[in-house]
Enzyme design. Structure first.
Site, mmCIF file in Angstrom:
data_model
loop_
_atom_site.group_PDB
_atom_site.id
_atom_site.type_symbol
_atom_site.label_atom_id
_atom_site.label_comp_id
_atom_site.label_asym_id
_atom_site.label_seq_id
_atom_site.Cartn_x
_atom_site.Cartn_y
_atom_site.Cartn_z
ATOM 1 N N THR A 1 -3.552 -8.007 2.770
ATOM 2 C CA THR A 1 -3.070 -7.640 1.032
ATOM 3 C C THR A 1 -2.007 -8.094 1.669
ATOM 4 O O THR A 1 -0.811 -9.161 1.110
ATOM 5 C CB THR A 1 -2.222 -5.981 0.428
ATOM 6 O OG1 THR A 1 -3.584 -5.196 0.340
ATOM 7 C CG2 THR A 1 -1.354 -6.050 0.151
ATOM 8 N N GLY A 2 -1.642 -8.041 3.013
ATOM 9 C CA GLY A 2 0.052 -7.923 3.610
ATOM 10 C C GLY A 2 0.016 -10.744 3.788
ATOM 11 O O GLY A 2 0.954 -10.762 3.259
ATOM 12 N N ASN B 1 0.622 -1.056 -0.228
ATOM 13 C CA ASN B 1 0.181 0.004 0.129
ATOM 14 C C ASN B 1 0.376 1.412 -0.033
ATOM 15 O O ASN B 1 0.430 2.166 0.916
ATOM 16 C CB ASN B 1 -1.083 0.093 1.195
ATOM 17 C CG ASN B 1 -1.895 -1.076 1.302
ATOM 18 O OD1 ASN B 1 -2.246 -1.632 0.046
ATOM 19 N ND2 ASN B 1 -2.728 -1.244 2.559
ATOM 20 N N HIS C 1 -10.083 -6.755 8.749
ATOM 21 C CA HIS C 1 -9.451 -7.576 8.504
ATOM 22 C C HIS C 1 -9.676 -8.618 10.088
ATOM 23 O O HIS C 1 -9.986 -7.558 10.604
ATOM 24 C CB HIS C 1 -8.290 -6.707 8.730
ATOM 25 C CG HIS C 1 -7.638 -6.660 6.566
ATOM 26 N ND1 HIS C 1 -8.503 -6.830 5.919
ATOM 27 C CD2 HIS C 1 -7.285 -5.213 6.967
ATOM 28 C CE1 HIS C 1 -7.955 -5.914 4.936
ATOM 29 N NE2 HIS C 1 -7.080 -4.994 5.094
#
Ligand SMILES: *[C@@H]1O[C@H](CO)[C@@H](O)[C@H](O)[C@H]1NC(C)=O
Ligand SMILES: *[C@@H]1O[C@H](CO)[C@@H](O)[C@H](O)[C@H]1NC(C)=O
Ligand SMILES: *[C@@H]1O[C@H](CO)[C@@H](O)[C@H](O)[C@H]1NC(C)=O
Ligand SMILES: *[C@@H]1O[C@H](CO)[C@@H](O)[C@H](O)[C@H]1NC(C)=O
Ligand SMILES: *[C@@H]1O[C@H](CO)[C@@H](O)[C@H](O)[C@H]1NC(C)=O
Ligand SMILES: *[C@@H]1O[C@H](CO)[C@@H](O)[C@H](O)[C@H]1NC(C)=O
Length: 412
Positions: free
Chosen positions: A337-338, A228, A384
């Site tokens: 995303t991680g 990001n 998340h």
């Protein structure tokens, strides 16, 4: 009545005495706790030193953990407290086997309190880390069956032929027809192959990275993923490094900070230039809203004749990765995303190192940290499932599948 009533004043005296006794009892209990807790701490330290046949008489104050399984003393951060106490911290020592087992034993996060997991992780910091090739290969072969990043991480001309219909990840009714224009934007085939890179770093944006001095260690990796569009300007370099091979962009940033690229495009181009030749990775087919802005990123880079490649996550890859992690207990509207990058890295790299992934308000030394290394803006709640993602990482670390860095680095 009231004041002058002797019986009521005696009552008052009685209450006061009771109150006093209560306060005393409380104080005694607190004192005892302090003593016991303090002793336990000391005992733990002594236990380790006795095992290596040395007496550690000077255990005082707080201490900092470094990343290579050593402790830093409070007063002298330059030298390692345990420089001559290698024995108990060896990977294969009984103590380290036990400490790793303490974490592996926790099958689901709800089995223990988070503080308990935190304490176990803290203890494990005393041990060196090694990859367990058996475990790692087992995990990698599971991933190759469910997800297959070397073939499906990005949309390519090979896995997404001209004229095919691409299903979105969340807007399941949405379908994107692959026309000539978009097809030409895809790479012919995946640019990376299985276990191509020896050592990879996946850099999360957690506040745990602040003051970590891990920049050089991150930069020493063969391949670096970042999430990001994180800032990597000079003031952060010491902690986070600069090397970037893949950087993801969340389309919501383009919408909010860059007006969907409908107006001036240069500011966005300039932000991307900071990452030099890093490839830019976008979830263009996550939902229908993301597609146009993601495609515009490619136009912008072409307009400025940038060398940077633009890739799009294959939605089926994202679906399969989410499904895999759901089976491992990660329940969230969306996996981070991680986590996606870590999953991909496990297939593309031999050894995977995680930096900046952490879900506790303090670091293992007990110092409060900010949410990101660059700000303290909290994410939307319930989107998340960070604790559960981190829990899986700690588990994998203990099994030797990957390495989670949460201390300060002393590398290079
Ligand atoms: C404890 O530390 C002090 C000062 O750092 C030193 O003078 C002393 O010798 C140490 N004691 C032992 C037993 O190592
Ligand atoms: C531990 O590290 C932090 C950040 O690196 C530093 O601010 C703190 O003073 C250190 N504490 C000790 C006891 O060395
Ligand atoms: C630990 O033990 C394993 C096998 O038991 C061995 O392969 C590995 O090299 C050992 N590691 C160290 C650092 O001794
Ligand atoms: C590596 O993992 C395998 C499979 O879980 C296990 O049998 C072995 O003991 C592990 N090796 C070490 C050195 O921990
Ligand atoms: C995703 O999972 C489905 C169903 O399990 C499977 O058929 C498909 O091959 C997987 N896709 C990839 C890219 O591995
Ligand atoms: C930049 O990256 C692209 C694609 O990854 C590659 O084709 C190109 O050769 C790279 N350019 C430089 C100067 O490294």
């Amino acid at each position: 009545m009231g004041y002058s009533d002797p019986s009521s004043s005696r009552d008052l005296l009685g209450n006061r005495t009771l109150f006093f006794i209560f306060i005393c009892a409380f104080a005694v209990v607190t004192l005892l706790q302090q003593i016991l807790y303090g002793r336990n701490y000391l005992k733990r330290g002594l236990q380790f030193s006795w095992q290596s046949g040395e007496e550690l008489a000077n255990w005082t104050g707080t201490f900092n953990f470094t990343d290579d399984g050593a402790l830093k003393s409070g007063s002298d951060t330059g030298t390692r407290y345990f420089e001559f106490y290698e024995g108990p911290f060896e990977y294969n020592s009984t103590k380290c086997l036990e400490l790793r087992q303490d974490i592996i034993e926790v099958k689901v996060l709800s089995m223990v309190k988070q503080t308990e997991l935190f304490d176990r992780w803290k203890s494990l910091q005393m041990c060196k880390w090694e990859m367990n090739v058996t475990e790692a290969n087992l995990f990698k072969s599971t991933l190759s069956r469910c997800c297959n990043a070397p073939a499906f991480l990005f949309t390519t001309q090979k896995n997404t032929p001209l004229g095919s219909k691409l299903k979105y990840e969340v807007d399941t009714s949405g379908i994107f027809h692959i026309n000539q224009e978009i097809f030409r934007m895809f790479p012919k085939d995946m640019p990376y192959y299985r276990s191509q890179f020896k050592k990879c770093a996946v850099v999360g944006n957690g506040g745990i990275l602040k003051d970590s001095r891990c920049g050089r260690e991150i930069d020493s990796a063969d391949f670096v993923f970042r999430c990001n569009l994180p800032p990597i300007s000079e003031k952060y370099t010491v902690d986070v490094g600069v090397k970037t091979d893949v950087v993801t962009v969340n389309p919501s940033i383009i919408t909010e900070r860059f007006h969907k690229l409908e107006k001036w495009r240069k500011p966005f181009y300039e932000v991307l230039q900071v990452y030099e030749n890093a490839s830019v990775l976008l979830p263009a087919f996550y939902n229908t809203r993301n597609t146009d802005v993601s495609i515009r990123v490619k136009y912008v880079l072409d307009d400025f004749e940038s060398q940077q490649a633009v890739y799009y996550f294959h939605p089926q890859y994202l679906i399969n990765v989410s499904r895999y992690w759901l089976s491992q207990g990660v329940r969230a509207k969306r996996i981070s995303t991680g986590l996606i990058l870590v999953t991909a890295a496990l297939e593309l790299c031999e050894e995977v190192h995680l930096f900046g992934f952490w879900a506790f308000p303090m670091n293992p030394s007990g110092i409060f940290i900010t949410h990101h290394y660059y700000d303290n803006v909290k994410p939307r709640p319930g989107f998340h499932a960070m604790p559960s993602e981190i829990f899986n990482f700690l588990h994998m670390h203990s099994k030797g599948i990957l390495r989670v860095h949460t201390g300060t680095c002393s590398c290079c």
